[in-house]
Design a protein around this motif. Structure first.
Motif, PDB file in Angstrom:
ATOM      1  N   ILE A 138      42.993  42.522  38.172  1.00 32.75           N
ATOM      2  CA  ILE A 138      42.455  41.532  39.144  1.00 32.75           C
ATOM      3  C   ILE A 138      41.220  40.698  38.184  1.00 32.75           C
ATOM      4  N   GLU A 139      40.289  41.822  37.431  1.00 31.50           N
ATOM      5  CA  GLU A 139      39.649  41.150  36.547  1.00 31.50           C
ATOM      6  C   GLU A 139      40.017  40.218  35.068  1.00 31.50           C
ATOM      7  N   ALA A 140      41.246  41.232  34.655  1.00 29.40           N
ATOM      8  CA  ALA A 140      41.747  40.235  33.073  1.00 29.40           C
ATOM      9  C   ALA A 140      42.418  39.149  33.080  1.00 29.40           C
ATOM     10  N   GLU A 141      42.800  39.143  34.821  1.00 29.88           N
ATOM     11  CA  GLU A 141      44.071  38.300  35.210  1.00 29.88           C
ATOM     12  C   GLU A 141      42.770  36.582  35.230  1.00 29.88           C
ATOM     13  N   SER A 142      42.018  36.936  36.267  1.00 27.29           N
ATOM     14  CA  SER A 142      40.663  36.446  36.196  1.00 27.29           C
ATOM     15  C   SER A 142      40.356  35.785  35.134  1.00 27.29           C
TER      16      SER A 142
ATOM     17  N   CYS B 145      42.336  30.163  30.524  1.00 26.94           N
ATOM     18  CA  CYS B 145      43.393  28.989  30.070  1.00 26.94           C
ATOM     19  C   CYS B 145      42.595  27.453  30.625  1.00 26.94           C
ATOM     20  N   LYS B 146      41.753  27.769  31.578  1.00 27.87           N
ATOM     21  CA  LYS B 146      41.272  25.904  32.136  1.00 27.87           C
ATOM     22  C   LYS B 146      40.480  25.743  31.475  1.00 27.87           C
ATOM     23  N   ARG B 147      39.509  26.101  30.773  1.00 22.31           N
ATOM     24  CA  ARG B 147      38.612  26.040  29.545  1.00 22.31           C
ATOM     25  C   ARG B 147      39.111  24.846  28.589  1.00 22.31           C
ATOM     26  N   LEU B 148      40.837  25.877  28.242  1.00 18.71           N
ATOM     27  CA  LEU B 148      41.316  25.363  26.511  1.00 18.71           C
ATOM     28  C   LEU B 148      42.541  23.659  27.534  1.00 18.71           C
ATOM     29  N   GLY B 149      42.181  23.653  29.133  1.00 14.15           N
ATOM     30  CA  GLY B 149      42.816  22.746  29.514  1.00 14.15           C
ATOM     31  C   GLY B 149      44.541  23.210  29.731  1.00 14.15           C
TER      32      GLY B 149
ATOM     33  N   ALA C  92      34.988  29.834  41.322  1.00 17.27           N
ATOM     34  CA  ALA C  92      35.635  30.081  42.609  1.00 17.27           C
ATOM     35  C   ALA C  92      37.084  28.837  43.177  1.00 17.27           C
ATOM     36  N   GLU C  93      37.378  28.244  41.639  1.00 14.40           N
ATOM     37  CA  GLU C  93      38.684  28.009  41.999  1.00 14.40           C
ATOM     38  C   GLU C  93      39.696  28.401  42.059  1.00 14.40           C
ATOM     39  N   LEU C  94      39.604  29.438  41.254  1.00 15.22           N
ATOM     40  CA  LEU C  94      40.959  30.321  41.386  1.00 15.22           C
ATOM     41  C   LEU C  94      40.409  30.884  42.709  1.00 15.22           C
ATOM     42  N   ALA C  95      39.336  31.569  43.130  1.00 13.56           N
ATOM     43  CA  ALA C  95      39.636  31.868  44.010  1.00 13.56           C
ATOM     44  C   ALA C  95      40.166  31.451  45.227  1.00 13.56           C
TER      45      ALA C  95
ATOM     46  N   MET D 180      32.143  26.073  26.939  1.00 16.76           N
ATOM     47  CA  MET D 180      31.308  26.101  28.641  1.00 16.76           C
ATOM     48  C   MET D 180      30.723  26.842  29.087  1.00 16.76           C
ATOM     49  N   ALA D 181      29.626  25.997  30.127  1.00 17.22           N
ATOM     50  CA  ALA D 181      28.033  26.946  30.820  1.00 17.22           C
ATOM     51  C   ALA D 181      28.416  27.988  31.493  1.00 17.22           C
ATOM     52  N   ASN D 182      27.301  28.181  32.035  1.00 16.32           N
ATOM     53  CA  ASN D 182      27.666  29.399  32.790  1.00 16.32           C
ATOM     54  C   ASN D 182      28.038  28.875  34.026  1.00 16.32           C
ATOM     55  N   ASP D 183      27.050  27.373  34.791  1.00 16.51           N
ATOM     56  CA  ASP D 183      27.706  27.767  36.025  1.00 16.51           C
ATOM     57  C   ASP D 183      29.088  26.458  35.874  1.00 16.51           C
ATOM     58  N   LYS D 184      29.424  26.126  34.857  1.00 16.50           N
ATOM     59  CA  LYS D 184      31.417  25.470  35.390  1.00 16.50           C
ATOM     60  C   LYS D 184      31.597  26.662  35.235  1.00 16.50           C
ATOM     61  N   THR D 185      31.947  27.855  34.379  1.00 13.70           N
ATOM     62  CA  THR D 185      32.512  29.014  34.499  1.00 13.70           C
ATOM     63  C   THR D 185      32.753  29.641  35.797  1.00 13.70           C
ATOM     64  N   ALA D 186      31.279  30.005  37.119  1.00  8.62           N
ATOM     65  CA  ALA D 186      31.259  30.046  38.562  1.00  8.62           C
ATOM     66  C   ALA D 186      32.348  29.034  38.628  1.00  8.62           C
ATOM     67  N   GLU D 187      32.299  27.733  38.765  1.00  5.95           N
ATOM     68  CA  GLU D 187      32.876  26.742  39.275  1.00  5.95           C
ATOM     69  C   GLU D 187      34.673  27.008  38.856  1.00  5.95           C
ATOM     70  N   LEU D 188      34.786  27.327  37.678  1.00  8.13           N
ATOM     71  CA  LEU D 188      35.994  27.541  38.230  1.00  8.13           C
ATOM     72  C   LEU D 188      36.470  28.913  38.133  1.00  8.13           C
TER      73      LEU D 188
END
Length: 281
Positions: free
Chosen positions: A212-216, A222-226, A11-14, A1-9
Motif C-alpha cells: 500500500i505504501e509503495a503504490e501510494s 506519477c501525478k507529479r510527472l503528469g 487525498a485524491e488517491l484515497a 512538489m510542495a508538501n501541501d500539494k503532495t498531501a492533496e494528491l
C-alpha cells in the motif's frame, strides 16, 4: 512538489480508492473472494515456500464449485487442515453441542494457475497501456542509482509480476513487455520500496502495508510527472487492503506521513537533476 500539494494528491488517491469500492467490478471481485477460504498465517507461509508465485489458492473440490478444474499432473501445495469433532452436550461445558479442535491433518490445495475453466473476475486493477517520455523513466532510474540501487529493465520475472526490489541486494528489476507508462509507474513503486522498506522495517510491518505504501508513493510521483496511474493504483491499493481485512482509505491515511515523505524525496531528487514537465495523460 510542495508538501501541501503532495498531501492533496494523497487525498485524491484515497478518494479514487473509495470510489472504486462502489463499482460493479469491485463487487463481483469481492463476491468471488468471499467464496475462497482464507488461510492462516502459518499456512500462508507453507504456501509461499512451496509456490512463491501463488495468488489464489483453493482445494480440488472448491475449484470445481467455482467452475474450474485442476489440470491432470499438477502437484498440489500441502497445508495443515484442522480436525474438528462434535462434542455431545453432556460432555461439553454448555448445554449445547460444540465443535472442538483435536488436531491437524495434511491437506492439498492448488493455485489458480494450476486450473482451467470459467474466467474469474479480476480486481479492477489494469496495467497502464499508454506512452511516457523516456526522460521520466531515465530520471527515476538515475534517482534509484543515486540512492545506491542498480536498475534492470526488461527483467525475466515471475509471470504477472511487474517489478521486484531487493533491499539487501540493492537492486530494482522491472519486467519486460510493459508499456512505457507502466514501466514508469512500476519503477516509481519499486523505488518506494527501496526508500521505505529496509529489512529492519519489513520486520515490523506486514506485506500489505508495504505494498500500500509503495503504490501510494508511485501514484503521487506519477501525478507529479503528469502521468495518470489511478487505473492501476486504485485497484492495487484496495486489493492489498482488502486481503488484510482493512479499510483501504484508513490504510492510506495511517501511512500518510511516510508516503508523503518518500514521494517528496523522489520528487526533489528528480527536480534537482532536471525539472520534469508534465505531459497529458
Amino acid at each position: 512538489m510542495a508538501n501541501d500539494k503532495t498531501a492533496e494528491l494523497l487525498a485524491e488517491l484515497a478518494a479514487g480508492v473509495a470510489d472504486l469500492q462502489t463499482s460493479d467490478g469491485w463487487a463481483r471481485w469481492l463476491e468471488f473472494q468471499g467464496r475462497l477460504y482464507r488461510y492462516s498465517f502459518g499456512n500462508s507461509l507453507l504456501i509461499a515456500r512451496q509456490r512463491p508465485d501463488a495468488s489464489q489458492v483453493a482445494g480440488f473440490h472448491k475449484w470445481l464449485e467455482l467452475g474450474r478444474h485442476v489440470r491432470k499432473g499438477e502437484h498440489g501445495i500441502r497445508i495443515l487442515a484442522p480436525c474438528v469433532v462434535k462434542v455431545a452436550p453432556d460432555e461439553a461445558e454448555g448445554s449445547e453441542a460444540e465443535r472442538r479442535l483435536v488436531g491437524f491433518r495434511v491437506a492439498t490445495v492448488f493455485d489458480v494457475t494450476q486450473t482451467d475453466g470459467d474466467e474469474l473476475p479480476e480486481v479492477p486493477c489494469h496495467r497502464l497501456t499508454g506512452e511516457a517520455p523516456e526522460r521520466m523513466r531515465d530520471a527515476l532510474a538515475d534517482f534509484a542509482r543515486s540512492v545506491g540501487f542498480t536498475v534492470e529493465f526488461g527483467a525475466d520475472l515471475i509471470a504477472g509480476r511487474n517489478g521486484e526490489t531487493s533491499t539487501l541486494g540493492r537492486s530494482i528489476k522491472v519486467a519486460g513487455g510493459l508499456a512505457p507508462a507502466q514501466v514508469v509507474k512500476t519503477l516509481a513503486h519499486e523505488i518506494g520500496h527501496a526508500l521505505m522498506h529496509s529489512a529492519a522495517i519489513l520486520s515490523e510491518i506486514d506485506r500489505p502495508t508495504a505494498e500500500i505504501e509503495a503504490e501510494s508513493v508511485a501514484f503521487l510521483v506519477c501525478k507529479r510527472l503528469g502521468l495518470e496511474a489511478g487505473g492501476y493504483s486504485f485497484g492495487y491499493v484496495a486489493h492489498w487492503a482488502h486481503g488484510a481485512g482493512r479499510d483501504p482509505v484508513a490504510a492510506i491515511q495511517a501511512s500518510g506521513q511516510r508516503i508523503v515523505k518518500a514521494a517528496q524525496r523522489i520528487a526533489d531528487g528528480i527536480e534537482a537533476d532536471a525539472p520534469m514537465v508534465a505531459v497529458a495523460a
